[in-house]
Design a protein around this motif. Structure first.
Motif, short mmCIF file in Angstrom:
data_model
loop_
_atom_site.label_atom_id
_atom_site.label_comp_id
_atom_site.label_asym_id
_atom_site.label_seq_id
_atom_site.Cartn_x
_atom_site.Cartn_y
_atom_site.Cartn_z
N LEU A 60 -2.15 -22.77 1.66
CA LEU A 60 -0.94 -22.12 1.23
C LEU A 60 -1.00 -21.53 0.03
O LEU A 60 -0.51 -20.44 -0.24
N ALA A 61 -1.45 -22.40 -1.20
CA ALA A 61 -1.31 -21.94 -2.46
C ALA A 61 -2.46 -20.72 -2.43
O ALA A 61 -2.07 -19.66 -2.86
N GLY A 62 -3.60 -21.07 -1.67
CA GLY A 62 -4.61 -19.83 -1.66
C GLY A 62 -4.01 -18.57 -0.95
O GLY A 62 -4.44 -17.50 -1.53
N GLY A 63 -3.31 -18.57 0.15
CA GLY A 63 -2.66 -17.53 0.61
C GLY A 63 -1.75 -16.68 -0.19
O GLY A 63 -1.69 -15.46 -0.09
N LEU A 64 -1.10 -17.43 -0.80
CA LEU A 64 -0.20 -16.75 -1.90
C LEU A 64 -0.78 -16.28 -2.95
O LEU A 64 -0.39 -14.80 -3.51
N CYS A 65 -1.96 -16.98 -3.47
CA CYS A 65 -2.80 -16.11 -4.58
C CYS A 65 -3.43 -14.85 -3.93
O CYS A 65 -3.30 -13.85 -4.55
N ALA A 66 -3.80 -14.84 -2.57
CA ALA A 66 -4.39 -13.78 -1.93
C ALA A 66 -3.49 -12.43 -2.00
O ALA A 66 -3.97 -11.31 -2.20
N LEU A 67 -2.35 -12.84 -1.73
CA LEU A 67 -1.07 -11.91 -1.67
C LEU A 67 -1.02 -11.06 -3.15
O LEU A 67 -1.08 -10.15 -3.17
N TYR A 68 -1.07 -11.84 -4.26
CA TYR A 68 -1.10 -11.24 -5.60
C TYR A 68 -2.39 -10.15 -5.63
O TYR A 68 -2.21 -9.07 -5.87
N LEU A 69 -3.74 -10.67 -5.32
CA LEU A 69 -4.61 -10.06 -5.48
C LEU A 69 -4.65 -8.66 -4.37
O LEU A 69 -5.02 -7.56 -4.87
N GLN A 70 -3.99 -8.84 -3.43
CA GLN A 70 -3.92 -7.63 -2.43
C GLN A 70 -2.98 -6.51 -2.75
O GLN A 70 -3.15 -5.49 -2.36
N THR A 71 -2.06 -6.88 -3.49
CA THR A 71 -1.12 -5.92 -4.15
C THR A 71 -1.65 -5.03 -5.06
O THR A 71 -1.29 -3.97 -5.42
N LEU A 72 -3.04 -5.26 -5.65
CA LEU A 72 -3.53 -4.50 -6.48
C LEU A 72 -4.52 -3.32 -5.95
O LEU A 72 -5.04 -2.56 -6.72
N HIS A 73 -4.61 -3.40 -4.76
CA HIS A 73 -5.50 -2.45 -4.17
C HIS A 73 -4.49 -1.35 -3.33
O HIS A 73 -3.76 -1.49 -2.61
N PRO A 74 -4.68 -0.02 -3.98
CA PRO A 74 -3.71 0.82 -3.69
C PRO A 74 -3.55 1.39 -2.26
O PRO A 74 -2.81 1.25 -1.56
N ARG A 75 -4.86 1.24 -1.65
CA ARG A 75 -4.90 1.83 -0.26
C ARG A 75 -4.58 0.70 0.72
O ARG A 75 -4.14 0.85 1.76
N ALA A 76 -5.10 -0.58 0.35
CA ALA A 76 -4.72 -1.77 1.29
C ALA A 76 -3.44 -2.17 1.14
O ALA A 76 -2.58 -2.45 2.01
N LEU A 77 -2.60 -1.92 -0.05
CA LEU A 77 -1.19 -2.04 -0.27
C LEU A 77 -0.24 -0.91 0.53
O LEU A 77 0.63 -1.26 1.14
N ALA A 78 -1.03 0.23 0.55
CA ALA A 78 -0.27 1.18 1.19
C ALA A 78 0.06 1.04 2.59
O ALA A 78 0.89 1.38 3.32
N GLY A 79 -0.92 0.42 3.32
CA GLY A 79 -0.93 0.02 4.72
C GLY A 79 0.11 -0.84 4.99
O GLY A 79 1.11 -0.87 6.04
N VAL A 80 0.46 -2.03 4.16
CA VAL A 80 1.52 -2.85 4.03
C VAL A 80 2.66 -2.19 3.96
O VAL A 80 3.62 -2.52 4.60
N TRP A 81 2.88 -1.36 2.85
CA TRP A 81 4.21 -0.63 2.32
C TRP A 81 4.56 0.17 3.63
O TRP A 81 5.75 0.12 3.75
#
Length: 309
Positions: A60-81
């Motif tokens: 769970l802690a690792g999954g939340l950490c991954a969310l922080y990291l994933q927000t930093l990739h503009p194209r990966a974040l755009a798909g979620v956005w």
């Protein structure tokens, strides 16, 4: 529950209810982790992956950490956005990710493969442009690799911080080598299979990472995450800050995390380390244990590393 089980037993019931409130079992379409007998799934009981993914606090802690990291990739974040309802249902997104990781780890082979195919079909429809106008596609192999690396590196960091066993280099390498098979099945390429390869990959990607306005908005929503559990705010803050404690220094710098943020992360990390044995003692009948019994092995094997990963 081990030598101190009688001391931990009073906490077991409330912790199980907490977990089932946060991550309830689906009412329909649930995976049958008990059958067919002997089916090892994609990894099996001799894998490092079964052990790492069995630790609730680290995952769970690792999954939340991954969310922080994933927000930093503009194209990966755009798909979620553009293509998800994270603004209204971030909890649902977290649960779906949890279900996918758990299913591809422990489910019988056919069910795990169907989950992968289902995600591939979804990815094939996700297209658009990021905040800077750069086109993206969710099935872009490079984006899939980044999402995978952000998750697996964070799960590994979570286990190292909150799990019950020390992680020697051979075990960390085996974990990354094993788990890349799911990323490759989804369409990722050049997926790191060792810590050295992972570090080199991150060094290569880092210049493309950005903390932008969309990153800020997503992290603000994450900070208000409302799990349907007792003491929801306290529970959220402990796990969220304990997840942030796993971030590498370069990510803390890019995210602009203040000294107060870092202090909260250290305090939450210390608190979760103290709490983790209670969770392990309470959560002895999850899908990992059931899957062990499906293949005819004692769930106690999860308490030690395989000798030849």
């Amino acid at each position: 529950m081990g030598a101190f089980g009688h001391l931990l037993r009073p906490a077991a019931g409330p912790i199980r209810r907490w977990v089932l409130s946060a991550f309830p079992r689906p009412q329909t379409g649930a995976i049958d982790y008990d059958h067919p007998a002997g089916d090892p799934g994609l990894f099996g009981p001799s894998s490092v992956t079964w052990r790492v993914h069995a630790d609730f606090c680290g995952m769970l802690a690792g999954g939340l950490c991954a969310l922080y990291l994933q927000t930093l990739h503009p194209r990966a974040l755009a798909g979620v956005w553009d293509h998800s309802n994270f603004r209204e249902d971030l909890v649902g997104r977290l649960r779906r990710t949890t279900a996918f990781v758990g299913g591809t780890t422990y489910a019988p082979t056919a069910a795990a493969q169907e989950m992968i195919e289902h995600v591939r079909r979804i990815h094939a429809r996700v297209r658009g442009s990021d905040e800077a106008g750069v086109p993206y596609a969710a099935d872009d192999p490079d984006l899939l690799t980044w999402v995978h690396v952000s998750e697996m590196s964070s799960f590994l960091a979570g286990y190292r911080a909150y799990g019950p066993l020390d992680v020697p280099a051979r075990i960390a390498d085996a974990y990354l080598d094993e788990t890349r098979r799911v990323a490759e099945a989804l369409g990722a390429r050049d997926v790191p299979g060792s810590v050295a390869a992972l570090d080199a990959y991150i060094d290569h990607v880092r210049p493309t990472l950005v903390y932008g306005e969309r990153s800020r908005v997503v992290l603000e929503i994450l900070a208000r995450l409302d799990l349907p559990v007792p003491l929801a705010g306290l529970s959220r803050d402990v796990f969220l800050h304990a997840g942030a404690a796993l971030l590498p220094p370069w990510a803390n710098e890019l995210l602009g995390r203040s000294e107060q943020d870092l202090r909260k992360a250290r305090l939450a990390s210390a608190a979760l380390r103290r709490m983790a044995p209670l969770f392990r003692a309470a959560l002895t009948e999850g899908v990992a244990s059931r899957s062990c019994r499906r293949v005819g092995v004692d769930p106690g094997i999860l308490d030690r590393w395989p000798t030849t990963p």
